[in-house]
Write an enzyme that holds these catalytic residues in place. Structure first.
Site, PDB file in Angstrom:
ATOM      1  N   GLU A 111       0.832  -1.209   0.000  1.00 60.74           N
ATOM      2  CA  GLU A 111       0.000   0.000   0.000  1.00 60.74           C
ATOM      3  C   GLU A 111       0.867   1.259   0.000  1.00 60.74           C
ATOM      4  OE1 GLU A 111      -4.101  -0.872   2.264  1.00 60.74           O
ATOM      5  OE2 GLU A 111      -2.334  -1.309   3.495  1.00 60.74           O
ATOM      6  N   GLU A 131      -3.784  -9.588   3.397  1.00 61.58           N
ATOM      7  CA  GLU A 131      -4.693  -9.300   4.514  1.00 61.58           C
ATOM      8  C   GLU A 131      -5.811 -10.319   4.663  1.00 61.58           C
ATOM      9  OE1 GLU A 131      -2.649  -5.374   3.866  1.00 61.58           O
ATOM     10  OE2 GLU A 131      -3.263  -7.094   2.652  1.00 61.58           O
TER      11      GLU A 131
END
Length: 254
Positions: A111, A131
């Site tokens: 990210e 995730e």
């Protein structure tokens, strides 16, 4: 020693995540330092380009520090915390940003790379959003990744959490350049040096226009007029003079 090294050389600021023993995992302290550095380079008129990289050669960053989260007793919920969101802070730096990915860029590390405008990588770099294996949410990645690569591919990366090697990341458009690991530092230096030969106000204008009007209708986007105005700048006059005189321009950033 600081968990974020800041080195300003010429008109470039080099920010190095400095937790190699933890594969540059993002703990509370490092995220706070990154936010502060994002503010500093935004306000410094001598900084025209920002480069973000990781120390150690094994990872750009493996994302959130799970041990740090466990010690605090909870994971941060994005966008409703007291502290500013680190990915948003990097995304909003109004100058060109380059992520140099050497090794792993996973979860929050991926990210963080996505928050930059350009991404270059070593040939052993690996990207991934794991995730879904950890019960996390990838708030930033779930919003930005489908805007950077084909939506179906982005959703597959998010849903399955599989790792993507550097060459495949470049094929998808997630990465701009892939270079041999042994040559990475030299190639990045050369690439950044070339970028710094471009008109800094023009680059800032591009970033503001492209970013702030990302999903605006074209007629409204054309009238957005965001960022510095290069058309009336001293640099525009210098660029024209340099072309006429057959010499490199001497940019002033004004």
């Amino acid at each position: 020693m600081s968990e974020l090294l800041v080195d300003k050389r010429g008109h470039a600021a080099w920010l190095t995540l400095n937790r190699p023993e933890r594969l540059n995992a993002l703990n509370t302290g490092l995220k706070a330092e990154l936010v502060a550095a994002a503010v500093d380079v935004t306000l410094d008129p001598e900084v025209w380009v920002v480069v973000l990289r990781g120390a150690g050669g094994r990872a750009f960053s493996v994302g959130g520090d799970l041990k740090d989260m466990h010690a605090r007793g909870r994971a941060a919920t994005p966008m409703i915390e007291v502290e500013r969101n680190v990915y948003e802070a990097v995304l909003e730096i109004p100058k060109p940003t380059v992520a140099v990915v050497d090794g792993y860029a996973l979860g929050g590390g991926c990210e963080l790379a996505m928050a930059c405008d350009l991404r270059v990588a070593s040939d052993d770099a690996v990207f991934g959003m794991p995730e879904s294996h950890r019960g996390m949410g990838a708030n930033f990645g779930s919003v930005v990744l489908p805007r950077l690569i084909p939506r179906a591919v982005a959703m597959e990366m998010l849903y399955f959490g599989d790792r993507v090697p550097a060459d495949r990341a470049r094929e998808l458009g997630l990465v701009n350049r892939v270079w041999p690991k042994a040559e990475l530092d030299e190639r990045v230096e050369e690439w950044v040096a070339e970028l710094l030969t471009r008109a800094p106000l023009t680059l800032r204008r591009y970033k503001e226009m492209a970013g702030k009007g990302w999903e605006m209708p074209v007629p409204a986007h054309l009238r957005l007029n965001a960022g510095p105005n290069p058309y009336l700048s001293e640099d525009r006059a210098e660029g024209a003079a340099a072309f006429a005189e057959k010499r490199p321009p001497r940019w002033q950033g004004r």
